[in-house]
Every structure is written in structure tokens, then in C-alpha cells.
Scaffold this active site. Sequence first.
Site, PDB file in Angstrom:
ATOM      1  N   GLU A 101       0.838  -1.199   0.000  1.00  0.00           N
ATOM      2  CA  GLU A 101       0.000   0.000   0.000  1.00  0.00           C
ATOM      3  C   GLU A 101       0.874   1.250   0.000  1.00  0.00           C
ATOM      4  O   GLU A 101       2.006   1.224   0.480  1.00  0.00           O
ATOM      5  CB  GLU A 101      -0.855   0.013   1.275  1.00  0.00           C
ATOM      6  CG  GLU A 101      -2.332  -0.210   1.047  1.00  0.00           C
ATOM      7  CD  GLU A 101      -3.059   0.969   0.404  1.00  0.00           C
ATOM      8  OE1 GLU A 101      -2.500   1.629  -0.485  1.00  0.00           O
ATOM      9  OE2 GLU A 101      -4.210   1.215   0.799  1.00  0.00           O
ATOM     10  N   ASP A 102       0.332   2.332  -0.501  1.00  0.00           N
ATOM     11  CA  ASP A 102       1.077   3.586  -0.466  1.00  0.00           C
ATOM     12  C   ASP A 102       1.122   4.147   0.952  1.00  0.00           C
ATOM     13  O   ASP A 102       2.159   4.550   1.445  1.00  0.00           O
ATOM     14  CB  ASP A 102       0.489   4.626  -1.452  1.00  0.00           C
ATOM     15  CG  ASP A 102      -1.017   4.843  -1.300  1.00  0.00           C
ATOM     16  OD1 ASP A 102      -1.662   4.188  -0.448  1.00  0.00           O
ATOM     17  OD2 ASP A 102      -1.569   5.670  -2.044  1.00  0.00           O
ATOM     18  N   ASP A 105      -3.451   4.933   6.674  1.00  0.00           N
ATOM     19  CA  ASP A 105      -4.006   6.151   7.257  1.00  0.00           C
ATOM     20  C   ASP A 105      -5.014   5.757   8.344  1.00  0.00           C
ATOM     21  O   ASP A 105      -4.637   5.386   9.437  1.00  0.00           O
ATOM     22  CB  ASP A 105      -4.616   6.968   6.107  1.00  0.00           C
ATOM     23  CG  ASP A 105      -5.084   8.354   6.515  1.00  0.00           C
ATOM     24  OD1 ASP A 105      -4.501   8.934   7.427  1.00  0.00           O
ATOM     25  OD2 ASP A 105      -6.043   8.854   5.904  1.00  0.00           O
ATOM     26  N   PHE A 154      -1.533  15.900   4.766  1.00  0.00           N
ATOM     27  CA  PHE A 154      -1.941  15.276   3.508  1.00  0.00           C
ATOM     28  C   PHE A 154      -0.760  15.340   2.544  1.00  0.00           C
ATOM     29  O   PHE A 154      -0.241  16.416   2.250  1.00  0.00           O
ATOM     30  CB  PHE A 154      -3.159  15.959   2.900  1.00  0.00           C
ATOM     31  CG  PHE A 154      -3.764  15.137   1.801  1.00  0.00           C
ATOM     32  CD1 PHE A 154      -4.659  14.113   2.091  1.00  0.00           C
ATOM     33  CD2 PHE A 154      -3.408  15.359   0.474  1.00  0.00           C
ATOM     34  CE1 PHE A 154      -5.186  13.324   1.080  1.00  0.00           C
ATOM     35  CE2 PHE A 154      -3.935  14.574  -0.544  1.00  0.00           C
ATOM     36  CZ  PHE A 154      -4.835  13.557  -0.241  1.00  0.00           C
ATOM     37  N   ARG A 167       0.767  12.213  -8.763  1.00  0.00           N
ATOM     38  CA  ARG A 167       1.352  10.879  -8.532  1.00  0.00           C
ATOM     39  C   ARG A 167       2.783  10.794  -9.051  1.00  0.00           C
ATOM     40  O   ARG A 167       3.568   9.979  -8.595  1.00  0.00           O
ATOM     41  CB  ARG A 167       0.516   9.806  -9.241  1.00  0.00           C
ATOM     42  CG  ARG A 167      -0.890   9.618  -8.674  1.00  0.00           C
ATOM     43  CD  ARG A 167      -1.484   8.320  -9.202  1.00  0.00           C
ATOM     44  NE  ARG A 167      -2.929   8.255  -9.059  1.00  0.00           N
ATOM     45  CZ  ARG A 167      -3.566   7.839  -7.964  1.00  0.00           C
ATOM     46  NH1 ARG A 167      -2.884   7.461  -6.909  1.00  0.00           N
ATOM     47  NH2 ARG A 167      -4.888   7.802  -7.924  1.00  0.00           N
TER      48      ARG A 167
HETATM   49  P1  IMP Z   1      -7.138   4.462   4.853  1.00  0.00           P
HETATM   50  O1  IMP Z   1      -8.178   3.487   4.416  1.00  0.00           O
HETATM   51  O2  IMP Z   1      -7.725   5.647   5.541  1.00  0.00           O
HETATM   52  O3  IMP Z   1      -6.006   3.840   5.632  1.00  0.00           O
HETATM   53  O4  IMP Z   1      -6.555   5.153   3.569  1.00  0.00           O
HETATM   54  C1  IMP Z   1      -5.893   4.492   2.628  1.00  0.00           C
HETATM   55  C2  IMP Z   1      -5.924   5.241   1.327  1.00  0.00           C
HETATM   56  O5  IMP Z   1      -6.286   6.618   1.456  1.00  0.00           O
HETATM   57  C3  IMP Z   1      -4.542   5.258   0.744  1.00  0.00           C
HETATM   58  O6  IMP Z   1      -4.313   4.113  -0.025  1.00  0.00           O
HETATM   59  C4  IMP Z   1      -4.544   6.531  -0.060  1.00  0.00           C
HETATM   60  O7  IMP Z   1      -5.028   6.264  -1.354  1.00  0.00           O
HETATM   61  C5  IMP Z   1      -5.509   7.442   0.643  1.00  0.00           C
HETATM   62  N1  IMP Z   1      -4.784   8.406   1.493  1.00  0.00           N
HETATM   63  C6  IMP Z   1      -4.707   8.452   2.825  1.00  0.00           C
HETATM   64  N2  IMP Z   1      -3.939   9.461   3.256  1.00  0.00           N
HETATM   65  C7  IMP Z   1      -3.498  10.085   2.144  1.00  0.00           C
HETATM   66  C8  IMP Z   1      -2.621  11.209   1.917  1.00  0.00           C
HETATM   67  O8  IMP Z   1      -2.076  11.869   2.813  1.00  0.00           O
HETATM   68  N3  IMP Z   1      -2.414  11.531   0.622  1.00  0.00           N
HETATM   69  C9  IMP Z   1      -2.959  10.859  -0.428  1.00  0.00           C
HETATM   70  N4  IMP Z   1      -3.769   9.795  -0.259  1.00  0.00           N
HETATM   71  C10 IMP Z   1      -4.031   9.413   1.014  1.00  0.00           C
HETATM   72 MG    MG Z   2      -5.752   7.860  -3.330  1.00  0.00          MG
END
Ligand code: IMP
Ligand code: MG
Length: 180
Positions: A101-102, A105, A154, A167
Site C-alpha cells: 500500500e502507499d 491512514d 496530507f 502521482r
Molecule cells: P485508509 O483506508 O484511511 O487507511 O486510507 C488508505 C488510502 O487513502 C490510501 O491508499 C490513499 O489512497 C488514501 N490516502 C490516505 N492518506 C493520504 C494522503 O495523505 N495523501 C494521499 N492519499 C491518502
Molecule cells: Mg488515493
Amino acid sequence: MSLGGQEKLKILIRRAAIQKRVREVAKQITRDFKGERVHLIGVLKGACIFLSDLVREVSLETSIDFMAVSSYGKGKQTSGQVRVLKDLDSSIEGLNVVLVEDILDTGLTLNYLVRILQQRKPRVLRIAALLDKPSRRVKDVKGDYVGFTIPNEFVVGYGLDYAERYRNLKDVCVLSLPPE
Ligand code: IMP
Ligand code: MG
């Protein structure tokens, strides 16, 4: 790089630091799965650049697959709902899987993915995330391989987007938007 409106970018993690850390994470994966094969699953689209760099530094037999999910709308806010937009091409039963995963969060996306992938009986299921924002966690998910722990900002670049843009930045940058 042309910016939309009054958006501002500030470098948080430079490309050289990212490269170095990606190599270290790959070494750790290589050590952990010594003599075995690993199946890397990239979560589209954010993880595509991290996965591309990571897999080339793993000195093992590898295979890759991708899943696409949507958890965010067009902007910065999570919708809290995860939807599978593209499923895996092949079975993961009995495989050493590393979910790539990138960013970790709130944890909603990975929590959901781990649940559905565990049901498919991989031998091992681990999580690699380039970035981790622990202060935002809603679901209890831990990355096994984390590149960098970052503050609650962010970020964009190195695969991460804001409304599909940025990206292609080589550094990870904090994006600030003008007040609405
Ligand atoms: P989660 O489900 O909240 O853990 O979020 C996961 C997804 O939210 C990541 O795979 C990102 O695509 C997006 N995301 C969360 N934080 C950021 C950020 O700071 N910048 C860009 N995308 C984010
Ligand atoms: Mg995204």
C-alpha cells in the site's frame, strides 16, 4: 510542475531517502522469506510506484498482482466505505503474500483487504506500506514493513494523489490547499 489554483507543495521526504528506505524494506522482505517465493499485491493506484521499485530490490522469486479499491472520494476525506473495483487475477491460496500500500491512514482500507484476503487462505499475509500516519488510525492495523512514519499531513507524490494529480512527483510532498 504546474499547480492547481493556490495549492502549495513542500517536500517532506526526498527521492534519495525514499530509494534508500525502499532498498532496506526489500532487504528485510528478502531476509524474512529466504529461499521462498513472495507474491506482492499492489493496491491500485497509489502503490504502483512503490511496488515497482520494491519488487526490483527483492532478491527472491516473485510474482505480482493488483487490486483496486476505492475508499476515498475525489478529495481528501475518506468516505469510510471500501469497494473492490478490481479483484486479483489469480488465487493466493498457500502463497506468501505481501500486500503493498502507499499509505496506512485510518486503516479502513487495509483492515477490509486483510479480512477478505485471509479468507482466501494465503500461507502468510503481510503488509508493506511506504507511509504510515498512526495518529489517524480508526481500525487496528499494523504494517509489517513500513517505510516512513509521518505526521498527520496530507501528502502527494511517489504514487500518492490528490484528485488523481501529483502521482508523478519524485519526492513525497505535503500539499496545502487554499482555505475553502
Ligand atoms: P485508509 O483506508 O484511511 O487507511 O486510507 C488508505 C488510502 O487513502 C490510501 O491508499 C490513499 O489512497 C488514501 N490516502 C490516505 N492518506 C493520504 C494522503 O495523505 N495523501 C494521499 N492519499 C491518502
Ligand atoms: Mg488515493
